[in-house]
Design a protein around this motif. Sequence first.
Motif, PDB file in Angstrom:
ATOM      1  N   ALA A  15       0.838  -1.206   0.000  1.00 23.56           N
ATOM      2  CA  ALA A  15       0.000   0.000   0.000  1.00 23.56           C
ATOM      3  C   ALA A  15       0.870   1.251   0.000  1.00 23.56           C
ATOM      4  CB  ALA A  15      -0.951  -0.013   1.186  1.00 23.56           C
ATOM      5  N   LEU A  16       1.885   1.293   0.863  1.00 26.18           N
ATOM      6  CA  LEU A  16       2.802   2.439   0.882  1.00 26.18           C
ATOM      7  C   LEU A  16       3.515   2.587  -0.451  1.00 26.18           C
ATOM      8  CD1 LEU A  16       4.515   2.283   4.402  1.00 26.18           C
ATOM      9  CD2 LEU A  16       3.272   4.229   3.436  1.00 26.18           C
ATOM     10  N   SER A  18       2.544   1.600  -3.395  1.00 28.77           N
ATOM     11  CA  SER A  18       1.579   2.046  -4.387  1.00 28.77           C
ATOM     12  C   SER A  18       1.244   3.523  -4.238  1.00 28.77           C
ATOM     13  CB  SER A  18       0.308   1.204  -4.254  1.00 28.77           C
ATOM     14  OG  SER A  18      -0.668   1.619  -5.169  1.00 28.77           O
ATOM     15  N   GLU A  19       1.083   3.962  -3.010  1.00 31.21           N
ATOM     16  CA  GLU A  19       0.659   5.339  -2.741  1.00 31.21           C
ATOM     17  C   GLU A  19       1.786   6.357  -2.901  1.00 31.21           C
ATOM     18  OE1 GLU A  19      -0.787   5.060   1.262  1.00 31.21           O
ATOM     19  OE2 GLU A  19      -2.364   3.643   0.677  1.00 31.21           O
ATOM     20  N   GLN A  20       3.006   5.989  -2.458  1.00 33.08           N
ATOM     21  CA  GLN A  20       4.057   6.997  -2.361  1.00 33.08           C
ATOM     22  C   GLN A  20       5.396   6.582  -2.946  1.00 33.08           C
ATOM     23  OE1 GLN A  20       4.247   8.293   1.754  1.00 33.08           O
ATOM     24  NE2 GLN A  20       2.040   8.037   1.965  1.00 33.08           N
ATOM     25  N   SER A  24       9.165   5.627   0.289  1.00 35.41           N
ATOM     26  CA  SER A  24       8.244   5.772   1.427  1.00 35.41           C
ATOM     27  C   SER A  24       8.159   4.507   2.272  1.00 35.41           C
ATOM     28  CB  SER A  24       6.850   6.133   0.937  1.00 35.41           C
ATOM     29  OG  SER A  24       6.238   5.011   0.320  1.00 35.41           O
ATOM     30  N   ARG A  29       7.351   4.505   8.752  1.00 30.00           N
ATOM     31  CA  ARG A  29       6.037   4.599   8.101  1.00 30.00           C
ATOM     32  C   ARG A  29       5.272   3.287   8.201  1.00 30.00           C
ATOM     33  NH1 ARG A  29       7.227   8.301   2.786  1.00 30.00           N
ATOM     34  NH2 ARG A  29       7.503  10.242   3.931  1.00 30.00           N
ATOM     35  N   ARG A  33       1.705   2.965  10.074  1.00 31.15           N
ATOM     36  CA  ARG A  33       0.539   2.445   9.349  1.00 31.15           C
ATOM     37  C   ARG A  33      -0.062   1.243  10.065  1.00 31.15           C
ATOM     38  NH1 ARG A  33      -1.324   2.356   3.401  1.00 31.15           N
ATOM     39  NH2 ARG A  33      -0.559   4.457   3.667  1.00 31.15           N
ATOM     40  N   GLU A  97      -1.143   2.304 -10.043  1.00 38.10           N
ATOM     41  CA  GLU A  97      -0.165   2.887  -9.131  1.00 38.10           C
ATOM     42  C   GLU A  97       0.872   1.874  -8.668  1.00 38.10           C
ATOM     43  OE1 GLU A  97      -3.519   3.005  -8.592  1.00 38.10           O
ATOM     44  OE2 GLU A  97      -3.930   5.074  -9.180  1.00 38.10           O
TER      45      GLU A  97
END
Length: 177
Positions: A15-16, A18-20, A24, A29, A33, A97
């Motif tokens: 998820a991290l 994909s998002e950033q 990241s 982090r 999360r 992403e």
Amino acid sequence: MGSTGERAWLSAGLALLSEQGAPSVTLERLCERMGMSKGAFYHHFGSMPRFRTRLLAHFEAEHTTAIIDAVEAPGGLPARERLTRLMAEAIKNTGPELEIAVRAWAKQDPEAAAVQTRVDATRVDYLRKLCEEAGHATPDMMAKLLYLVLIGGSHVMPPLSPADKHRVYDLLLPLLG
């Protein structure tokens, strides 16, 4: 692949990512999360390099191997039907992403590059096999064309929607002959 706790950490890592993006995916982090301590992280993975290795393996398992397994699970389906199922699974399973983030990571990191190269080869080889079974005259090229739609559709701005990818595949699949 691993315990439920490990899978949760790996899902948070994807998820991290994909998002950033890959930078990241840090211990801080991840812990934030997950709402967990660094000790909990180290209990499962021991180090960030080990986590990154597992994260890449998790990406490959969830976004390549699991998709192929799902397509093959019913057994005995004709190649064209498996191709249709594959396209549907790939489109619903892979957000642009994550694919973009892993490819960007692969440009910066040799381990990520090796995994991305293996993922691409596995995907194209499976497509080639299905195109060959479906009787296409040039299964190698058709496999690459189908794969380029999936990957390229994620990289155009704005990315192709799942519905648009389905429409493109609806145009391409009759070319199998």
